[in-house]
Scaffold this motif. Sequence first.
Motif: not given
Lengths: 107, 844
Positions: A6, A13-16, A18-21, A57, B543-544, B551-552, B607, B799-800, B802-803, B806-810, B812
């Motif tokens: 992925x 980031x630590x403590x958070x 993410x979403x992957x497709x 969270x 952030x956590x 957070x957003x 997002x 860096x921020x 990047x969040x 919707x998806x970390x890997x695409x 879409x």
Amino acid sequence: MSFVSVCHIDKIFPGTGVCALIKGKQVALFRPSDNAEVFALDNMDPFAKSNVLSRGLICEHNKQLWIASPLKKQRFNLETGDCLEDQSVSIKSYPVKITDGTVAVSL
Amino acid sequence: MKKIIVVGNGMVGHHFIDQLLASDSEFEITTFSEEAHLAYDRVHLSSYFTDNSVEALMLTNEQYYDDNGVRYLVNDRVVAIDKTLKCIHTQNGVTASYDSLVIATGSFPFVPPIPGNDNEHCHVYRTIEDLDAIRNSAKDAQIGVVVGGGLLGLEAGKALVDLGLKTHVVEFAPRLMAVQLCSEGGGLLRGKIEELGVEVHTEKNTQSITQGESCRYRMNFADGSFLETDLILFSAGIRPQDKLARDSQIEIGERGGIVINDYCQTSEPDIYAIGECALWQGKIFGLVAPGYSMAKVAAKHIDGHIDKQFLGADMSTKLKLLGVDVASIGDAHGVSDGCKTYQFLDGVNGVYKKLVVNSSGDRLLGAIMVGDASDYGQWLQLYLNDMPLSQGPEYLLLPDADEGSSSSAMGVDALPDSASICSCFDVTKGQIREAVQAGACSMADIKSCTKASTGCGGCSALTTQVLNSELEKQGVEVSTDICAHFAYSRQELFDIIRVKKIQSYDALLSEYGSGGGCEICKPAVGSILASLWNDYVLDDAHIGLQDTNDIFLGNMQKDGTYSVVPRVPGGEITPDKLIAIGQVAKQFDLYTKVTGGQRIDLFGAQLHELPIIWQQLIDAGFETGHAYGKSLRTVKSCVGSTWCRFGVQDSVGMAIDLENRYKGLRAPHKIKFGVSGCTRECAEAQSKDIGIIATENGWGLYVCGNGGMRPRHADLFATDLDDQTLVKYIDRVLMFYVRTADRLQRTSVWMENLDGGLDYLKEVVIDDKLNIAAELESDMQNVVANYQCEWKTTINDEKRLQRFKQFINTDELDSNISYVRERGQRRPATEVEKISTIELVTEA
């Protein structure tokens, strides 16, 4: 068991979360702390039917880790996907493997 | 419909009307008042000199009576009752008929027959008009004298002190509060009051008031001594106002007072008398609580119920006189047969307590407390309920010898359900217990459903104890710990973080907590860190901790998209900026709605769109509106003196300044302001956490109001403030709130739970009682100085950013988000609509 790569763990980031497709499926990945531990659950909040859990969270209760939904705060167990508020509800959890910093999930 | 006439619209008369309105029957009610105002709070009359507000004293208003069909005539006195035709006549020639008549004319101050007592600057202390006259006389005066060292006299003494006069109290008896206190208690009270600069003269019999040499007047005493003064206030007792009944041949007691039976009926069955004008079994009750009881009984009887009777009242009292706590219970003088007394005198701390017990020493008959009345509630219950003393009486008197066990040696659990906890509203322990069983779980709940502790507030400690004890019985753990990870309350955590200068959640958890943290403590600590150090909330360390919206940096909606709210300080916006918002909304097809806080909310941003939208808004000159934060939201304003023909100050200018000052302040909950340019109050400032209303002489500050689910009118805090003082007070109030409130506690609930309430808050903020005002101001200055627009910081941080996808890997998008158009804009599709959309696509 086939794992799909992925992303690099540094992208979470630590403590958070993410979403992957992955193969058309939305999977939420959570990294509770700065070590190399990552959990994967369905991204859909089963109560609100919205894809938001990755934005929740991370919390600890009874020595177990949970994700609190950002919408109405129901908590889901990071390992099992069980809901703390409603035992009849459970979401899917997925095995995660980290190799050389790359996070991979098996559906 | 039965016609009811109420003569007199004081506290008791108004309470009677309220009781009738609460009954199921309908009445045609008319009330007459010889005063210019409808009912107001005479118990707290002296606050008029500090708050300068009639409104704050009012118990009712025209609107309330109009809404409930109550007719009222003020400035008119009822002068005659025609018992045959059953009607009344007023001074101004009004005639009105009745089925039942209620006399609630109260009492009038007794002025001793001293030659010279009718001089221009000799006053009594009973009505708002009296207070206005006193204030006028005080303008060019240095010295003031109160004649009378009883309860009312000392209360009047406080008024003179508040007016800045060198104050003397002259008493005929050998001690202060001779009716309630013994010589030791009176002596201690005297010492305490003299410490405050008030001079007390006892055993002084004033013989005449003549022209003075250094002051306006000279009071000449029987012993040959004299005292010069500019102003004299007679407060030597009250007399029942029974003239109307007397003139109407209704039975009057030998020494005055309208004779009533247990149903509060006078010698004429259709005519009732209640309050201080009524005489029951030879006694006049000069306190408000018995008057309220009579009002209740009379209302019930008129409504056809004969089960409720007035059977006398307990005259125990607890008061703060010139800042000194004084209380007296039951047989304080120990005149009962065979009784014994116990006394405790702490000369160092100025505390005197006396107990009167029965001959066998196991029942409390009476008590006196001076300097510390914290045991009043418990002791009163012991007395009222005739409860056995579990230990010897001496244990009640000794200060907490054994930490942890209550000095009162009695838990609230020992009280019977019939025990009256709140005497102002006659609320029993049983009623509080029922309220808890029905789901009430906080003092605010108890107050709103039983009214307990909303009158004089004297029972608040006891009510809290009953509440906590009942909650515990229900298995609700009453712990102030914020959660399982920290054995501290939010306030304690705040103090730890502030004093130890802790900069991150992890540092706090490792030193003061345990486990991994949760959705309760993480955002709470995140908020505290932000309140104190005002770091960027999306920083790696923070952030956590951030909740859903923070957070957003947007308000998450039900479908996982966000709403975007740029700041519009004071609600003032240029056409160009309005167009800029419109262009952004149009480009991203955002649903657009005007908010209650005078700004514009743009819904449906995904997002990945957030940073682009904000880039455009920032380029157009906007900043984040913090609509997502537990922080300052908006400062709503009316257009003020710049345009409005009624405005007296520039409310928009003030609103903009305040919004820019406090924007970005993270707090236990959201904070809203309102600024109105005149008393018409178009900005609805009294429903805000901080409300500001312009007057001719400056600004009136109101605090801790709320709209929403549980509306609360803001309390008047200070009047006629200049700009600098206004900001100074707001700085202090807000920082004190940030420091001491529970998580997610709005200012309204915070205030209701604050021990000492509004008066305490004033002492902290205005009088700097805790000596922290400078610290509060500098903490606020630190927040103001470290302000940053979080969106500006974010869009400049790769860096921020990047969040924000919707998806970390695409790249879409979330295919689950779908919209339908309604009234020219889009809105999220319902589940049913989503299915039918899919089917349509499949069929096509």
